[in-house]
Scaffold this active site. Structure first.
Site, PDB file in Angstrom:
ATOM      1  N   SER A 128      -2.650   6.103   5.298  1.00 10.95           N
ATOM      2  CA  SER A 128      -1.789   6.390   4.157  1.00 10.95           C
ATOM      3  C   SER A 128      -0.817   7.524   4.491  1.00 10.95           C
ATOM      4  O   SER A 128      -0.147   7.465   5.528  1.00 10.95           O
ATOM      5  CB  SER A 128      -2.654   6.711   2.931  1.00 10.95           C
ATOM      6  OG  SER A 128      -1.886   6.701   1.755  1.00 10.95           O
ATOM      7  N   ASP A 187      -1.333  -4.710   0.823  1.00 11.54           N
ATOM      8  CA  ASP A 187      -1.150  -3.266   0.650  1.00 11.54           C
ATOM      9  C   ASP A 187       0.288  -2.970   0.214  1.00 11.54           C
ATOM     10  O   ASP A 187       1.251  -3.355   0.876  1.00 11.54           O
ATOM     11  CB  ASP A 187      -1.470  -2.545   1.962  1.00 11.54           C
ATOM     12  CG  ASP A 187      -1.586  -1.049   1.784  1.00 11.54           C
ATOM     13  OD1 ASP A 187      -1.384  -0.559   0.653  1.00 11.54           O
ATOM     14  OD2 ASP A 187      -1.875  -0.356   2.778  1.00 11.54           O
ATOM     15  N   HIS A 245      -5.466  -1.086  -0.271  1.00 14.70           N
ATOM     16  CA  HIS A 245      -5.099   0.093   0.518  1.00 14.70           C
ATOM     17  C   HIS A 245      -6.310   0.731   1.197  1.00 14.70           C
ATOM     18  O   HIS A 245      -6.154   1.593   2.058  1.00 14.70           O
ATOM     19  CB  HIS A 245      -4.414   1.108  -0.398  1.00 14.70           C
ATOM     20  CG  HIS A 245      -3.735   2.222   0.338  1.00 14.70           C
ATOM     21  ND1 HIS A 245      -2.813   2.017   1.345  1.00 14.70           N
ATOM     22  CD2 HIS A 245      -3.857   3.577   0.214  1.00 14.70           C
ATOM     23  CE1 HIS A 245      -2.389   3.187   1.807  1.00 14.70           C
ATOM     24  NE2 HIS A 245      -3.011   4.138   1.148  1.00 14.70           N
TER      25      HIS A 245
END
Length: 523
Positions: free
Chosen positions: A17, A82, A207
């Site tokens: 991330s 995602d 995610h």
């Protein structure tokens, strides 16, 4: 401090991330400082692997990374559903902030996040229409993908963020790898749109799935995939490979996006070959333009013993020979300008400017032809209207060729270096005889400036101005003397009627004047 300790060692940067974006920034910084420490060394052994990382830079950054040959140092793993790697294709004002914050809080370790804050934001996230968010991202990334299909779009809307590096597009069925930025945008859209339907897994789950994907990826590599028998017989091995890559990326062969995705997978393969083919064709054109270079070499030999080819060209000696040499000069300039245009347009390999063949060819052209450009500049008195050739008259190609030569790690001089530094660099190599071509391409421009300075000293009455001009002349004397001593000049420099020979005589006469001799003694 840590980067200094790691310098020269193989390093892997990784992150998930926002941590992936930070890892990419750290890797870029490490590559920059490692490469700038030595022009002779290639890029250090660095690998940056990100998982679900947001986009980091614009198209200019993507091109710069390609130009520096760092594209292979970055690997971005992206799962099919995602939203984070695709999020910044949307304008920032359209993004729901509370959902993005909630997703980030879900990634924090349980012991460090604030439970109450995470619960409140997560409840807001649950109330948000997640399908609307997916549709928003799909719309904007689709608009960016459509823009890239237009050769020169009238307007560029949306977000400026663009991908760089290699993208590994993962799905439960496997993974497909792309190293072309344009194809990466298209496939990020196609894979997301293929299964972007109501009821899909939540953004948080999509995610957070990279651990499972990383564990399953080796298993997918070991599985021998097979296509339906009828399909396999009807296509080539190449098409079969594209179909397998399509399936591995998570796009069903019957999906609406399948046809477009298939074409972009093929385009990505062709895009890697096209610059190499252009480079091969350019090599053929370089061979065809060689007679022009030979014509100028012959022109140089004709005048080496009298005035030198620089002054012969400046004075237009022997008009027929001058016209031939001038035409060849123009043709060679057009050829190399065309090379740079292709390089700027991305039509040549991104390491083109570091390939020895082209660096050497450009350098030889520069040393042979730039003196003629300087002669043309001064013959037309452009130095009086535009100013110094070194500062205001050099063509862009010569400045770039200087940079290519310096990046190659070769000693040599150019218009962007000071005279004393140039001479010092030149003297670092010993020669047994004079060079075939003067190794400072701007040597004759400096000679012209020295002759003008010498002439102005004769009529200068201001003591301060006189001292300054004499110091500049002494500096040129040192610079040219070191070049001559190290034999970094061609024999045409010493021709009886060359500009340099005439300057030497003028300088000797000037130093005999009483007021000049007095000031020189003080130096």
């Amino acid at each position: 401090m840590l980067l200094n300790q790691l310098r020269g060692k193989a390093v892997v940067f990784t992150g998930h991330s926002l941590g992936g974006a930070i890892a990419a920034l750290a890797a870029l910084h490490y590559l920059c400082i490692s490469s700038s420490s030595s022009t002779l060394a290639s890029a250090p052994p660095v690998l940056c692997v990100t998982f679900g990382s947001p986009l980091l830079g614009n198209e200019a950054l993507s091109r710069a990374i390609l130009r520096e040959r760092w594209n292979g140092n970055f690997c971005h793993v992206v799962s099919q559903h995602d939203i984070v790697p695709r999020l910044l294709f949307c304008p920032l004002e359209t993004l729901p902030a509370h959902m993005i914050i909630g997703m980030q809080l879900q990634q924090w370790p349980a012991g460090t996040r604030h439970t109450g804050a995470a619960t409140r934001v997560t409840s807001l996230t649950a109330d948000t229409d997640q399908d609307v968010l997916r549709q928003l991202i799909q719309t904007h990334i689709g608009a960016v993908a459509m823009e890239q299909k237009v050769p020169a779009p009238a307007t560029l809307g949306g977000s400026p963020y663009r991908p760089f590096g290699t993208y590994v597009l993962c799905s439960p069925d496997g993974a497909a790898c792309l190293d072309n930025p344009t194809a990466a945008v298209q496939m990020l859209y196609a894979t997301f749109a293929s299964r972007c339907s109501p009821g899909a897994e939540s953004p948080e789950a999509a995610h957070s799935c990279y651990g499972d994907l990383a564990l399953k990826m080796p298993q997918h590599l070991l599985i021998k995939r097979r296509l339906p028998v009828n399909y396999a017989l009807a296509t080539s091995n190449y098409d079969a490979g594209v179909s397998l890559a399509l399936e591995a990326s998570g796009i069903n062969a019957k999906a609406i996006e399948a046809s477009t995705a298939r074409q972009w997978l093929k385009t990505s393969k062709r895009a890697g070959r096209r610059p190499s083919l252009n480079c091969a064709h350019l090599s053929t054109r370089l061979g065809r333009i060689t007679p022009c270079r030979a014509q100028i070499e012959w022109y140089k030999v004709l005048f080496d013993g009298e005035t030198g080819y620089y002054d012969a060209f400046k004075q237009r000696r022997s008009p027929k020979k001058f016209n031939k040499a001038n035409m060849c000069r123009i043709k060679l300039g057009q050829f190399w300008d065309g090379v740079l245009t292709m390089l700027d347009a991305g039509q040549l390999p991104h390491d083109f400017h570091r390939r020895a063949k082209w660096v050497n060819a450009a350098r030889f052209y520069q040393l042979l032809v730039e003196p003629l450009d300087i002669a043309d500049y001064h013959r037309n008195n452009l130095h009086r209207t535009r100013g110094s050739y070194v500062l205001n008259g050099r063509e862009r190609r010569y400045k770039l060729f200087d940079r290519w030569w310096q990046q190659k790690g070769c000693t040599g001089t150019g218009g962007n270096t000071t005279s004393s530094t140039s001479a010092a660099s030149a003297s670092s190599r010993s020669r047994s005889k004079y060079a075939g071509l003067t190794q400072d391409p701007c040597f004759w421009a400096r000679v012209e400036e020295a002759r003008e300075q010498t002439e102005s000293v004769r009529s200068e009455h201001d003591a301060a101005e006189l001292v300054m001009k004499l110091e500049e002349l002494r500096e040129f004397e040192r610079y040219s003397g070191e070049l001559v001593a190290s034999k970094e000049v061609s024999v045409d420099v010493f021709a009886p009627q060359s500009s340099y020979t005439l300057w030497v005589e003028e300088w000797k006469q000037l130093k005999l004047r009483d007021e000049v001799r007095t000031l020189l003694v003080q130096f």
